[in-house]
Design a protein around this motif. Structure first.
Motif, mmCIF file in Angstrom:
data_model
loop_
_atom_site.group_PDB
_atom_site.id
_atom_site.type_symbol
_atom_site.label_atom_id
_atom_site.label_comp_id
_atom_site.label_asym_id
_atom_site.label_seq_id
_atom_site.Cartn_x
_atom_site.Cartn_y
_atom_site.Cartn_z
ATOM 1 N N GLU A 136 11.794 -3.744 0.337
ATOM 2 C CA GLU A 136 10.985 -4.103 1.511
ATOM 3 C C GLU A 136 11.772 -3.867 2.796
ATOM 4 N N TYR A 137 12.360 -2.692 2.843
ATOM 5 C CA TYR A 137 13.247 -2.320 3.944
ATOM 6 C C TYR A 137 12.418 -1.630 5.030
ATOM 7 N N PHE A 138 11.561 -2.412 5.714
ATOM 8 C CA PHE A 138 10.653 -1.891 6.753
ATOM 9 C C PHE A 138 9.816 -0.733 6.204
ATOM 10 N N SER A 139 9.230 -0.935 5.024
ATOM 11 C CA SER A 139 8.507 0.163 4.367
ATOM 12 C C SER A 139 7.258 0.579 5.161
ATOM 13 N N ASN A 140 6.613 -0.372 5.840
ATOM 14 C CA ASN A 140 5.424 -0.023 6.631
ATOM 15 C C ASN A 140 5.784 0.855 7.817
ATOM 16 N N LEU A 141 6.882 0.519 8.469
ATOM 17 C CA LEU A 141 7.346 1.334 9.602
ATOM 18 C C LEU A 141 7.754 2.727 9.115
ATOM 19 N N PHE A 142 8.360 2.770 7.933
ATOM 20 C CA PHE A 142 8.765 4.050 7.332
ATOM 21 C C PHE A 142 7.549 4.949 7.125
ATOM 22 N N LEU A 143 6.460 4.369 6.608
ATOM 23 C CA LEU A 143 5.239 5.145 6.379
ATOM 24 C C LEU A 143 4.642 5.648 7.698
ATOM 25 N N ILE A 167 13.170 2.018 -0.579
ATOM 26 C CA ILE A 167 12.706 1.380 0.667
ATOM 27 C C ILE A 167 11.574 0.410 0.365
ATOM 28 N N PHE A 168 10.699 0.798 -0.572
ATOM 29 C CA PHE A 168 9.556 -0.033 -0.945
ATOM 30 C C PHE A 168 10.015 -1.267 -1.744
ATOM 31 N N LYS A 169 10.930 -1.046 -2.701
ATOM 32 C CA LYS A 169 11.376 -2.147 -3.571
ATOM 33 C C LYS A 169 12.116 -3.212 -2.776
ATOM 34 N N GLY A 201 0.812 -1.228 0.000
ATOM 35 C CA GLY A 201 0.000 0.000 0.000
ATOM 36 C C GLY A 201 0.836 1.265 0.000
ATOM 37 N N PHE A 202 2.089 1.146 -0.438
ATOM 38 C CA PHE A 202 3.035 2.262 -0.386
ATOM 39 C C PHE A 202 2.535 3.438 -1.228
#
Length: 446
Positions: A84-91, A80-82, A21-22
């Motif tokens: 999958e480098y903690f992309s949810n935490l980043f958001l 970060i999204f590609k 959902g990025f």
């Protein structure tokens, strides 16, 4: 009216955890910008006013800048999204950061402003320490934290003192001026650190160099503006003492801006050069603010918005090169016009804006601030001439050294960049050069 945006941000928290959902979050940020546009009041007094929240033109511009830069931060952080480098935490961290910035600029109470002003430090620290590139990011985070915290504790005490003295901390009731040097220094030093003023600027280049692209964008785009915003709001309280002592800060700003311009020529790291150029530009803003005249106040707002968009765009360009070459060194980033010819145009456009070439908003801000400082003292013309000239020199140095020259360290693949990157850079450059058409709002905000 402001509560709808706060609730929108709170209800976006579960959206941060949607798998894949990025870009949906990115679209919601854009929707929020579109909704906020309709809050604009053509008058210059507060609108959308409630007991705690409200916006005047100064708040509106700063909140708009926060929304815009935060939206572009997500667009810039596709790596970060590609991976999958903690992309949810980043958001989630991004959302928390936007929430604190929104509350900082929308509050009409000094203590609420202080509370969220300090809170915005935490997600920025998370961005640097969580998604930074080198191990030195821990030291950079400590610098950022302690520079701000040490300066902000005296401010809290002085806020309590002012409440006892004035019986209100609402901006509308700031009628009682305080003629005390200690009060002035305690209240202002935290803003000088944030701007940052020369001598207390060392945290900024460290934080920029170690931060990910999103961290650099928010630092350059919005966090430095917190200092200018706070001074613009509070200058009315300590105007008697400020008129007698401000010459010290103007001199430090102008001489420091000249020194920092010299430091820019000696940088071998692209991000470091852009970070030091931020110190020089914000020094000009601080100098204009400290003159306490009409031109200085209006010009500082124009320059803050212009610098927020321009500097953020340059950090995006530095990151685009870094993603391909794996280095930010000028010795390796040579001849980029051969590798990424279509990106050279963006390098040129943003570098020219950085040196205040027309028709950018930087030019409007710089001319207005120069007017302000020369009307304060003719002697300031000497250092203003140096700062203006050398800003052109290091901007051209940044452009020519990175785009021209032999490629001597191995072979790289040719790259034209992605549509996402062009959109990202266009959304920095286009408003920067379009806003100059509405310069009357910037200059006449009070």
């Amino acid at each position: 009216m402001m509560m709808k945006f706060l609730f929108l941000m709170i209800f976006m928290v579960p959206m941060s955890f949607i798998k894949k959902g990025f870009w949906l979050n990115q679209c919601l940020y854009m929707l929020m910008i579109f909704m906020f546009f309709f809050e604009f009041s053509f008058g210059f007094c507060f609108s959308s006013l409630s007991y705690t929240w409200g916006v005047d033109l100064l708040s509106f511009v700063m909140i708009m800048l926060s929304f815009w830069i935060c939206s572009l931060m997500i667009l810039a952080s596709a790596g970060i999204f590609k991976e999958e480098y903690f992309s949810n935490l980043f958001l989630l961290v991004m959302l928390f950061l936007l929430f604190s910035l929104f509350c900082t600029f929308a509050s009409v109470n000094l203590f609420v402003f202080y509370l969220f002003f300090e809170m915005s430090l935490i997600p920025t620290l998370f961005l640097i320490m969580g998604w930074g590139y080198q191990p030195e990011r821990i030291q950079a985070g400590v610098y950022l934290l302690f520079y701000t915290l040490i300066a902000s504790l005296p401010m809290m005490v002085s806020i309590f003192y002012y409440y006892q003295f004035n019986s209100s901390l609402d901006y509308f009731f700031f009628f009682n001026e305080v003629d005390s040097l200690m009060f002035y220094l305690c209240m202002s030093v935290v803003f000088f650190v944030k701007i940052p003023m020369y001598f207390i600027h060392l945290w900024l280049p460290k934080a920029h160099v170690e931060a990910p692209v999103s961290g650099s964008m928010i630092l350059a785009g919005v966090m430095l503006k917190l200092g200018g915003y706070g001074l613009l709001r509070l200058m009315v309280v300590f105007s008697p003492v400020a008129l007698s002592i401000n010459f010290v800060f103007i001199v430090i700003s102008l001489v420091g801006g000249f020194y920092v311009s010299m430091i820019c020529f000696r940088q071998v790291d692209i991000k470091s050069l852009i970070a030091y150029s931020s110190v020089a530009h914000m020094g000009l803003v601080l100098g204009g603010l400290m003159t306490m005249n009409y031109w200085g106040m209006g010009g500082s707002l124009a320059m803050m918005v212009a610098h927020g968009l321009c500097s953020s765009g340059l950090f995006c360009l530095a990151n685009i090169s870094y993603e391909r070459l794996g280095s930010r060194s000028f010795f390796l980033n040579k001849g980029l016009i051969n590798l990424m010819p279509s990106m050279s145009l963006w390098w040129f456009l943003l570098s020219s804006s950085n040196m205040a070439a027309p028709p950018s908003l930087n030019l409007l801000g710089e001319i207005t601030l120069i007017n302000s400082l020369i009307s304060w003292s003719l002697y300031s013309m000497i250092f203003l001439a140096f700062i203006s000239f050398f800003s052109a020199v290091y901007s051209l140095f940044l452009y020519s050294y990175s785009q021209h020259g032999k490629i001597f360290s191995g072979t790289y693949s040719f790259s034209l960049g992605s549509v996402r990157e062009y959109l990202l850079l266009f959304m920095h450059w286009f408003p920067l050069n379009l806003l100059v058409l509405k310069g009357d709002y910037m200059i006449n905000w009070f």
